[in-house]
Design a protein around this motif. Structure first.
Motif, PDB file in Angstrom:
ATOM      1  N   SER A 407       0.830  -1.205   0.000  1.00 24.25           N
ATOM      2  CA  SER A 407       0.000   0.000   0.000  1.00 24.25           C
ATOM      3  C   SER A 407       0.858   1.245   0.000  1.00 24.25           C
ATOM      4  CB  SER A 407      -0.923   0.003   1.230  1.00 24.25           C
ATOM      5  OG  SER A 407      -1.817  -1.093   1.189  1.00 24.25           O
ATOM      6  N   LEU A 411       0.661   4.200  -2.741  1.00 20.47           N
ATOM      7  CA  LEU A 411       0.366   5.588  -2.364  1.00 20.47           C
ATOM      8  C   LEU A 411       1.480   6.531  -2.798  1.00 20.47           C
ATOM      9  CD1 LEU A 411      -1.107   4.973   1.200  1.00 20.47           C
ATOM     10  CD2 LEU A 411      -2.367   5.669  -0.847  1.00 20.47           C
ATOM     11  N   PHE A 421      -6.522  11.758  -4.864  1.00 20.96           N
ATOM     12  CA  PHE A 421      -6.952  10.430  -4.433  1.00 20.96           C
ATOM     13  C   PHE A 421      -8.363  10.099  -4.907  1.00 20.96           C
ATOM     14  CE2 PHE A 421      -3.911  10.211  -0.533  1.00 20.96           C
ATOM     15  CZ  PHE A 421      -2.856  10.066  -1.406  1.00 20.96           C
TER      16      PHE A 421
END
Length: 481
Positions: A407, A411, A421
């Protein structure tokens, strides 16, 4: 055979001196057998032999396998199997005049019960009856009792600059010259060259990336000779002598399906990366073991960068009587995996080759036979269940670089690309045989394989919609003037 030993085949070229191009070549069965054998080479072996970075996605996949954490692999030997896969047709390629396949040190394993000869160790159990393997076999190369190749030794062929192969014929040569243009005097000359392993590997490379591989690979080998001849190309119009082939459809379907999550930037509909389980990565890695001919068997209609598809079409169109047997032609056209490489969960319906029987193999080879019980064996090759452990999750980049899912890495990538986002969307795709074959083709011919396989149609539709909207806006605006 020492793979570094000097062997060569003779090739006669008709060269256009003004254009510095090979018009076509003439060769006997030795050269054509080598050319046809390209269909049997596993993808991973193609990358190793060519040493080229042209096939960027497949090279990225190979690098990912090479650098994968051993804890993620089902068995230690999986890395070796993927980076150095066996060819299903390696027995027929052992005696090629110029051998691209390094056959020294290749091992086979004999079952003492059913006399099956296994290509892979598979934990010491026979793939046919499941009983213990008893002997290791090392086959000499070449074998004096087993002529290599696929076509009959009495045949001669002409090969066009884009690798269309056909039986030699004066009229076909004239038709070919006619199809290249007419009414102009061109200086054509005959040149004879000796082609060795280095030149064959150059031909392999250029056949995948160039529309004129004979010129790219061979024209630099010899200086122009004095044996030139003036030939006036016919001016009666163009004659099409290219052979066509109907598309090979994938009618055989499997019930296996694999899901894949695409992480997409919705602003411009571009793929950032994909998330997948080990089953998708196993599918992706299995591409490395596929013979290159499988791509042309399933996708003969695709616009390839090179012209190796013409080799496949030529094999299909040449009369079976020119091959040593119908089996030889079938071996080249119906690509198979080396025995033992097929997985239990297999989305693409590609079959294993039939493993030979011991007595049939020994009838041609004087193999060195070693009893396994007398050896200190520490082998572990179980590949029927795939290559990577599950359950596990992976991140697959658009260029097929594979890494464990993170993750944080995802990101950081989104932040680096300055994407809001709320503009990141997830799309799930389900992969069956048709989608898997499309991905296999994209992995060889595209720089962004996932986009090409799963988003290209949507991007084209989006561009078409924008174009239509623009035309409509211009029409409305013009109407108000």
């Amino acid at each position: 055979m020492d793979v570094n030993e000097s062997h060569s085949v003779s090739l006669k070229l008709l060269v256009d001196r003004m254009q510095s191009e090979v018009v076509f070549a003439e060769a006997n069965h030795d050269f054509v057998d080598i050319l046809f054998s390209f269909m049997t080479i596993p993808v991973s072996t193609v990358l190793k032999l060519t040493g080229d970075q042209t096939f960027s996605c497949m090279n990225n996949l190979c690098a990912s396998v090479k650098n994968a954490d051993e804890n993620l692999l089902l068995h230690k030997s999986c890395r070796e199997v993927l980076l150095h896969p066996r060819s299903a047709a390696e027995i027929y390629c052992r005696n090629l005049k110029v051998n691209w396949y390094e056959t020294d040190g290749i091992e086979y394993f004999e079952c003492g019960s059913c006399e099956q000869v296994n290509y892979y160790w598979q934990n010491g159990l026979c793939s046919c009856c499941g009983r213990q393997l008893c002997n290791e076999l090392k086959l000499p190369s070449p074998s004096p009792n087993l002529p290599g190749g696929f076509t009959k030794s009495t045949t001669r062929f002409m090969i066009t600059s884009d690798l269309n192969v056909r039986p030699i014929s004066t009229m076909k040569g004239l038709m070919l010259l006619n199809s290249l243009g007419g009414g102009e005097n061109n200086m054509l000359e005959e040149r004879t060259i000796d082609v060795g392993k280095d030149e064959i590997l150059q031909l392999l490379k250029f056949s995948l990336v160039s529309k004129n591989p004979l010129t790219k690979a061979f024209l630099r080998l010899v200086p122009p000779s004095n044996n030139s001849c003036n030939i006036t190309r016919l001016d009666s119009g163009s004659v099409n002598v290219d052979h066509s082939q109907e598309t090979v459809s994938s009618s055989a379907k499997t019930e296996e399906m694999i899901s894949l999550k695409l992480i997409i930037n919705s602003v411009n509909n571009t793929l950032l990366y994909a998330e997948a389980a080990n089953d998708f990565v196993n599918l992706l890695c299995s591409f490395l073991t596929f013979p290159i001919g499988f791509l042309f068997q399933k996708n003969s209609y695709l616009p390839f960068n090179g012209c190796m598809d013409n080799v496949y079409k030529s094999i299909n169109n040449i009369e079976v009587e020119l091959f040593k047997s119908p089996l030889m032609k079938e071996t080249l056209l119906e690509s198979r995996l080396a025995p033992g490489l097929a997985q239990i969960k297999k989305v693409i319906s590609i079959k294993d080759a039939t493993e030979p029987k011991y007595h049939g193999l020994m009838g041609h080879y004087n193999a060195k036979r070693v009893n396994i019980s007398s050896m200190s064996c520490n082998r572990e090759t179980v590949i029927a269940n795939g290559f990577f452990k599950g359950p596990s999750s992976f991140m697959i980049m658009d260029n097929l670089a594979v890494m464990p899912l993170s993750s944080i890495s995802g990101l950081c990538l989104i932040k680096k690309m300055q994407i809001p986002f709320d503009k990141i969307v997830e799309k799930e795709v389900v992969i069956g045989e048709n989608e898997a074959i499309r991905l296999f083709a994209a992995s060889l011919v595209a720089e962004n394989a996932l986009t090409d396989a799963f988003l290209r149609d949507e991007i084209k539709q989006e561009q078409q919609d924008k174009y239509t909207s623009t035309l409509l806006y211009m029409y409305v605006s013009f109407s108000f003037l």
